[in-house]
Design a protein around this motif. Structure first.
Motif, PDB file in Angstrom:
ATOM      1  N   VAL A  45       8.754   2.638  15.890  1.00 51.66           N
ATOM      2  CA  VAL A  45       8.200   1.448  16.539  1.00 51.66           C
ATOM      3  C   VAL A  45       7.319   0.636  15.591  1.00 51.66           C
ATOM      4  N   LEU A  46       7.142   1.115  14.379  1.00 50.25           N
ATOM      5  CA  LEU A  46       6.281   0.435  13.417  1.00 50.25           C
ATOM      6  C   LEU A  46       7.111  -0.108  12.262  1.00 50.25           C
ATOM      7  N   SER A  47       6.810  -1.325  11.861  1.00 53.04           N
ATOM      8  CA  SER A  47       7.456  -1.879  10.678  1.00 53.04           C
ATOM      9  C   SER A  47       6.911  -1.173   9.437  1.00 53.04           C
ATOM     10  N   ARG A  48       7.582  -1.362   8.334  1.00 51.85           N
ATOM     11  CA  ARG A  48       7.109  -0.734   7.100  1.00 51.85           C
ATOM     12  C   ARG A  48       5.725  -1.236   6.723  1.00 51.85           C
ATOM     13  N   ALA A  49       5.491  -2.525   6.932  1.00 51.68           N
ATOM     14  CA  ALA A  49       4.172  -3.083   6.612  1.00 51.68           C
ATOM     15  C   ALA A  49       3.096  -2.505   7.522  1.00 51.68           C
ATOM     16  N   ALA A  50       3.402  -2.384   8.831  1.00 55.69           N
ATOM     17  CA  ALA A  50       2.431  -1.838   9.777  1.00 55.69           C
ATOM     18  C   ALA A  50       2.130  -0.378   9.464  1.00 55.69           C
ATOM     19  N   ALA A  51       3.169   0.398   9.156  1.00 51.71           N
ATOM     20  CA  ALA A  51       2.966   1.806   8.815  1.00 51.71           C
ATOM     21  C   ALA A  51       2.122   1.933   7.552  1.00 51.71           C
ATOM     22  N   GLY A  52       2.365   1.060   6.578  1.00 50.05           N
ATOM     23  CA  GLY A  52       1.582   1.107   5.348  1.00 50.05           C
ATOM     24  C   GLY A  52       0.121   0.768   5.586  1.00 50.05           C
ATOM     25  N   GLU A  53      -0.130  -0.231   6.437  1.00 48.97           N
ATOM     26  CA  GLU A  53      -1.513  -0.604   6.744  1.00 48.97           C
ATOM     27  C   GLU A  53      -2.230   0.516   7.483  1.00 48.97           C
ATOM     28  N   LEU A  54      -1.561   1.115   8.453  1.00 50.64           N
ATOM     29  CA  LEU A  54      -2.168   2.220   9.186  1.00 50.64           C
ATOM     30  C   LEU A  54      -2.390   3.426   8.282  1.00 50.64           C
ATOM     31  N   ASN A  55      -1.477   3.657   7.377  1.00 52.78           N
ATOM     32  CA  ASN A  55      -1.625   4.765   6.437  1.00 52.78           C
ATOM     33  C   ASN A  55      -2.881   4.592   5.590  1.00 52.78           C
ATOM     34  N   ARG A  56      -3.141   3.364   5.146  1.00 49.87           N
ATOM     35  CA  ARG A  56      -4.350   3.105   4.347  1.00 49.87           C
ATOM     36  C   ARG A  56      -5.611   3.299   5.178  1.00 49.87           C
ATOM     37  N   ARG A  57      -5.595   2.821   6.424  1.00 49.21           N
ATOM     38  CA  ARG A  57      -6.783   2.949   7.264  1.00 49.21           C
ATOM     39  C   ARG A  57      -7.067   4.404   7.612  1.00 49.21           C
ATOM     40  N   LEU A  58      -6.017   5.181   7.849  1.00 53.73           N
ATOM     41  CA  LEU A  58      -6.199   6.605   8.120  1.00 53.73           C
ATOM     42  C   LEU A  58      -6.694   7.333   6.877  1.00 53.73           C
ATOM     43  N   SER A  59      -6.204   6.935   5.702  1.00 57.66           N
ATOM     44  CA  SER A  59      -6.664   7.554   4.453  1.00 57.66           C
ATOM     45  C   SER A  59      -8.143   7.274   4.209  1.00 57.66           C
ATOM     46  N   ASP A  60      -8.624   6.118   4.691  1.00 54.09           N
ATOM     47  CA  ASP A  60     -10.041   5.780   4.509  1.00 54.09           C
ATOM     48  C   ASP A  60     -10.955   6.777   5.213  1.00 54.09           C
TER      49      ASP A  60
END
Length: 220
Positions: A45-60
């Motif tokens: 349900v997530l685009s590649r861009a959305a998944a990448g943004e969420l991945n960065r925020r979770l990594s923070d």
């Protein structure tokens, strides 16, 4: 006749082997916690861009000593709930890596969200905060039509704020009801009322003028 029985058995075999609408349990997910790609988008349900943004925020969140992951599923297995699957997954990953963990699980079929954390995080991320974030900030916004990207980002941002030692901002405020727009075009009721008043005024005027004219004519 034999061919018909063979085809029937073949169809039955296909039905038995087919997964029941991709219902999943924790055992169907990665055995070890993913660190490079913290988003496991099984529901797609997530685009590649959305998944990448969420991945960065979770990594923070690792700056607070929290290993966080987001998992999306189309549906959980029969007899399970998103909360039980998320808890089982958390315990499974903690056995592989004892660091403090946070797991967000979304069942897209029902829009339910479960948010679970290691017991050691309870002092910083209490259960009522996790429940409110899952239900009000995430699931509640999904039910109102908000997209997965923005909904998940709001949830992560709320937890980030609390982990930073700031006051909990709470769930997004509901939009106030917009006042009714006043139209310049009169409604049917307004038009009917206006016509009635006009006729009343005309009749009153005639009731006054006609007797005066009659008196004036006959008095000459």
């Amino acid at each position: 006749m034999a061919m018909g029985r063979f085809l029937g058995l073949l169809v039955l075999g296909l039905v038995v082997l087919a997964p029941p609408s991709m219902a999943m349990t924790a055992a169907d997910l990665p055995a070890t916690p993913p660190e490079q790609e913290r988003v496991v988008d099984q529901a797609e349900v997530l685009s590649r861009a959305a998944a990448g943004e969420l991945n960065r925020r979770l990594s923070d969140l690792t700056s607070y000593g929290v290993e966080a992951n987001l998992v999306t599923l189309k549906r959980v297995d029969y007899g399970s709930t998103p909360a039980t699957v998320a808890t089982d997954l958390l315990e499974r990953w903690r056995q592989q890596d004892p660091r403090e963990r946070l797991v967000t699980l979304v069942e897209t079929r029902t829009g339910q969200v479960a948010l679970v954390a290691s017991p050691a995080l309870a002092s910083r991320l209490p259960p009522d905060l996790l429940q409110s974030t899952a239900e009000d900030t995430m699931a509640g916004q999904l039910r109102r039509g908000e997209g997965y990207r923005m909904t998940m980002l709001r949830g992560v941002q709320r937890l980030d704020t609390v982990l930073a030692g700031e006051e909990d901002p709470g769930p997004p405020a509901l939009e106030a009801a917009m006042p009714a727009v006043r139209s310049n075009v009169p409604s049917h009721e307004e038009t009917t009322a206006s016509n009635a008043l006009t006729w009343v005024a005309v009749l009153l005027g005639l009731g006054t003028v006609i007797p005066m004219l009659t008196w004036w004519v006959f008095s000459r």
